[in-house]
Design a protein around this motif. Structure first.
Motif, PDB file in Angstrom:
ATOM      1  N   SER A 168       0.904  -1.147   0.036  1.00 29.69           N
ATOM      2  CA  SER A 168       0.117   0.044  -0.013  1.00 29.69           C
ATOM      3  C   SER A 168       1.049   1.345  -0.020  1.00 29.69           C
ATOM      4  CB  SER A 168      -0.843  -0.007   1.308  1.00 29.69           C
ATOM      5  OG  SER A 168      -0.088   0.334   2.372  1.00 29.69           O
ATOM      6  N   ALA A 203       0.801   3.916   1.666  1.00 30.65           N
ATOM      7  CA  ALA A 203       1.048   4.336   3.302  1.00 30.65           C
ATOM      8  C   ALA A 203       2.316   3.491   3.805  1.00 30.65           C
ATOM      9  CB  ALA A 203      -0.208   4.119   3.967  1.00 30.65           C
ATOM     10  N   SER A 206       1.781   4.902  14.729  1.00 27.20           N
ATOM     11  CA  SER A 206       0.389   5.403  14.443  1.00 27.20           C
ATOM     12  C   SER A 206      -0.055   6.060  15.658  1.00 27.20           C
ATOM     13  CB  SER A 206      -0.558   4.247  14.222  1.00 27.20           C
ATOM     14  OG  SER A 206      -0.003   3.559  13.091  1.00 27.20           O
ATOM     15  N   THR A 266      -9.036   9.205  13.430  1.00 26.78           N
ATOM     16  CA  THR A 266      -8.729   8.496  12.627  1.00 26.78           C
ATOM     17  C   THR A 266      -7.312   8.471  12.343  1.00 26.78           C
ATOM     18  OG1 THR A 266      -9.604   9.465  10.866  1.00 26.78           O
ATOM     19  CG2 THR A 266     -11.000   7.788  12.002  1.00 26.78           C
ATOM     20  N   PHE A 267      -6.671   7.607  11.629  1.00 30.09           N
ATOM     21  CA  PHE A 267      -5.378   7.749  11.186  1.00 30.09           C
ATOM     22  C   PHE A 267      -5.086   6.924   9.899  1.00 30.09           C
ATOM     23  CE2 PHE A 267      -0.465   6.738  11.075  1.00 30.09           C
ATOM     24  CZ  PHE A 267      -0.158   7.622  10.569  1.00 30.09           C
ATOM     25  N   ASP A 268      -4.640   7.123   8.722  1.00 29.47           N
ATOM     26  CA  ASP A 268      -4.241   6.172   7.559  1.00 29.47           C
ATOM     27  C   ASP A 268      -2.902   5.773   7.831  1.00 29.47           C
ATOM     28  OD1 ASP A 268      -6.676   6.901   6.121  1.00 29.47           O
ATOM     29  OD2 ASP A 268      -5.590   8.457   5.276  1.00 29.47           O
ATOM     30  N   GLY A 300      -3.588   0.403   7.097  1.00 25.62           N
ATOM     31  CA  GLY A 300      -4.845   0.782   6.557  1.00 25.62           C
ATOM     32  C   GLY A 300      -5.460   1.627   7.935  1.00 25.62           C
ATOM     33  N   GLN A 301      -6.767   2.258   7.428  1.00 27.64           N
ATOM     34  CA  GLN A 301      -7.101   3.211   8.125  1.00 27.64           C
ATOM     35  C   GLN A 301      -7.534   2.394   9.610  1.00 27.64           C
ATOM     36  OE1 GLN A 301     -11.088   5.347   8.061  1.00 27.64           O
ATOM     37  NE2 GLN A 301      -9.869   7.029   7.309  1.00 27.64           N
ATOM     38  N   ILE A 302      -7.259   3.296  10.718  1.00 28.64           N
ATOM     39  CA  ILE A 302      -7.591   2.793  12.028  1.00 28.64           C
ATOM     40  C   ILE A 302      -8.418   4.077  12.712  1.00 28.64           C
ATOM     41  CG2 ILE A 302      -5.616   1.318  12.236  1.00 28.64           C
ATOM     42  CD1 ILE A 302      -4.157   3.558  13.895  1.00 28.64           C
ATOM     43  N   LYS A 303      -8.944   3.650  13.814  1.00 35.03           N
ATOM     44  CA  LYS A 303     -10.028   4.637  14.600  1.00 35.03           C
ATOM     45  C   LYS A 303      -9.862   4.298  15.847  1.00 35.03           C
ATOM     46  CE  LYS A 303     -14.404   4.936  14.212  1.00 35.03           C
ATOM     47  NZ  LYS A 303     -15.985   5.019  13.630  1.00 35.03           N
ATOM     48  N   THR A 306      -8.772   0.358  19.546  1.00 31.81           N
ATOM     49  CA  THR A 306      -8.768   0.934  18.232  1.00 31.81           C
ATOM     50  C   THR A 306      -9.389   0.134  17.387  1.00 31.81           C
ATOM     51  OG1 THR A 306      -6.700   2.010  18.956  1.00 31.81           O
ATOM     52  CG2 THR A 306      -6.975   1.647  16.675  1.00 31.81           C
ATOM     53  N   GLN A 326      -7.325  -3.666  11.579  1.00 27.01           N
ATOM     54  CA  GLN A 326      -7.459  -4.551  10.373  1.00 27.01           C
ATOM     55  C   GLN A 326      -7.018  -6.039  11.193  1.00 27.01           C
ATOM     56  OE1 GLN A 326      -8.306  -3.699   7.279  1.00 27.01           O
ATOM     57  NE2 GLN A 326      -8.136  -1.422   8.224  1.00 27.01           N
TER      58      GLN A 326
END
Length: 386
Positions: A261, A263, A290, A318-320, A324-327, A335, A338
């Protein structure tokens, strides 16, 4: 930016001792994120300055050093810890002093603190998918081996319950102190080879993990036939174990180094530029990286090192991330992550074989998930030549 104008944060990762193989990578991820934030202008024009102590992997030192960071260094945001036992030492300190503590490691669940932001996987994000995968791909007779402290015993309790839901059984369970080496694991390795379970679930950590995998290989164990499955064994440990002894073994984690990816490529390029290699990049390292970025975003919004206001700003943030995106879940401070399962190939690299299509909501108390809840996007299990 002068030191007087900086935002000071506390860092508690061991660079020596039994868990330093992982905690050094977590420290590196933290420092890389700080470099990126500062290079982009810092937070409101002020740099982030880490005040770092080395607890030397001694459990009691984490609490003592957390107290020193808060009381003597006047710090209200702390980042650190790998083992659950060290987290448990820091927890009452940050609660009593009302500091904010970022914990970037998977753990056994069944905990909540308003003073902690949990960045690692909870059992519903890794134990449940891994149990489902093992029983479907290998069989239902599982042998447990763990280090003797909070996380392995609690993680095994959870895994045992999950296996039972799917008709599985635990045919053996052993725990070992941190002074055990490869020779100390020889007897249980021979026992496992004789009992022929379908798979082994390992909660052995740090240097012990390397010694256990090597002992299993030396006893005739073959991960291509009966794999060791883990939530904690990652790229740094696999590199130390070596491809011959590591091939076929399995790890469930939100992140693996070879994720393709933009990122992740950016993250690895920056990590390599700073540290000269990506050999020790792990899921715990990625979580630490992160969490620092999430903290900086909240600090930008709040503009002060007030634990209560920072906590409020972090909920739902959130953070890319490289994975992958996490929240951050506003319901429980954990959190959304993935979920991936990977197996080591003949070259000693993890190959991702299963992953979910979405980030999983953290459920630290395992209120909702059952063994068959997860709709995996499943690739065919690679057949390893024997």
């Amino acid at each position: 930016m002068s030191i007087q104008e900086s935002w000071k944060i506390g860092v508690l990762f061991s660079t020596s001792g039994v868990t330093s193989i992982i905690e050094q990578s977590q420290l590196n991820g933290t420092l890389l994120a700080i470099d990126e934030i500062n290079a982009a202008g810092g937070v409101r024009g002020r740099s982030i300055e880490p005040i770092s102590y080395n607890p030397d992997s001694v459990v009691s030192c984490y609490g003592e050093m957390a107290e020193r960071l808060i009381v003597d260094d006047k710090i209200t945001a702390l980042f650190g810890c790998y083992m659950s036992s060290s987290r448990k030492e820091v927890l009452p300190v940050v609660e009593r002093r009302n500091a904010l503590f970022f914990y970037p490691t998977l753990y056994e669940g069944f905990e909540y603190s308003p003073n902690v932001i949990y960045g690692g996987a909870t059992p519903n994000q890794n134990s449940v998918p891994l149990a489902n995968y093992l029983m479907g791909a290998f069989g239902k007779r599982i042998f447990f081996v763990g280090s003797d402290y909070i996380y392995p015993r609690e993680s095994n309790r959870v895994m045992r319950n999950v296996l039972r839901q799917g008709g599985g059984e635990v045919i053996g369970e052993r725990y070992y102190g941190f002074d055990v080496d490869e020779e100390g694991f020889a007897e249980v390795a021979r026992e496992i080879v004789e009992m022929k379970p379908d798979a082994i679930f390992s909660t052995v950590v740090g240097q012990m993990c390397i010694d256990f995998y090597r002992a299993y290989h030396a006893a005739g164990g073959d991960g291509r036939i009966c794999p060791i499955a883990s939530l904690t064994t990652n790229e740094a440990e696999i590199a130390a174990i070596g491809p011959e002894a590591a091939v076929g073994h399995i790890t469930a984690a939100p992140y693996f180094r070879n994720i393709s990816s933009p990122a992740n490529r950016k993250f690895l390029k920056a990590y390599n530029a700073k540290f000269g290699s990506v050999r020790d990049v792990t899921s715990c390292c990625e979580a630490a990286y992160s969490q620092m970025h999430l903290f900086a975003t909240a600090l930008e919004e709040v503009g002060e090192m007030d634990a209560d206001r920072l906590h409020e700003a972090l909920l739902g943030a959130t953070f890319d991330a490289p994975q992958g995106q996490i929240k951050i879940d506003p319901d429980n401070n954990h959190t959304y992550l993935q979920s991936r399962i990977a197996r080591v190939d003949e070259q000693g690299e993890f190959i991702i074989e299963n992953k979910l299509r979405r980030a999983i909501k953290p459920d630290p108390y395992l209120v909702y998930p059952k063994i068959h809840d997860w709709n995996f996007r499943t690739q065919k299990v690679k057949q390893f030549p024997v």
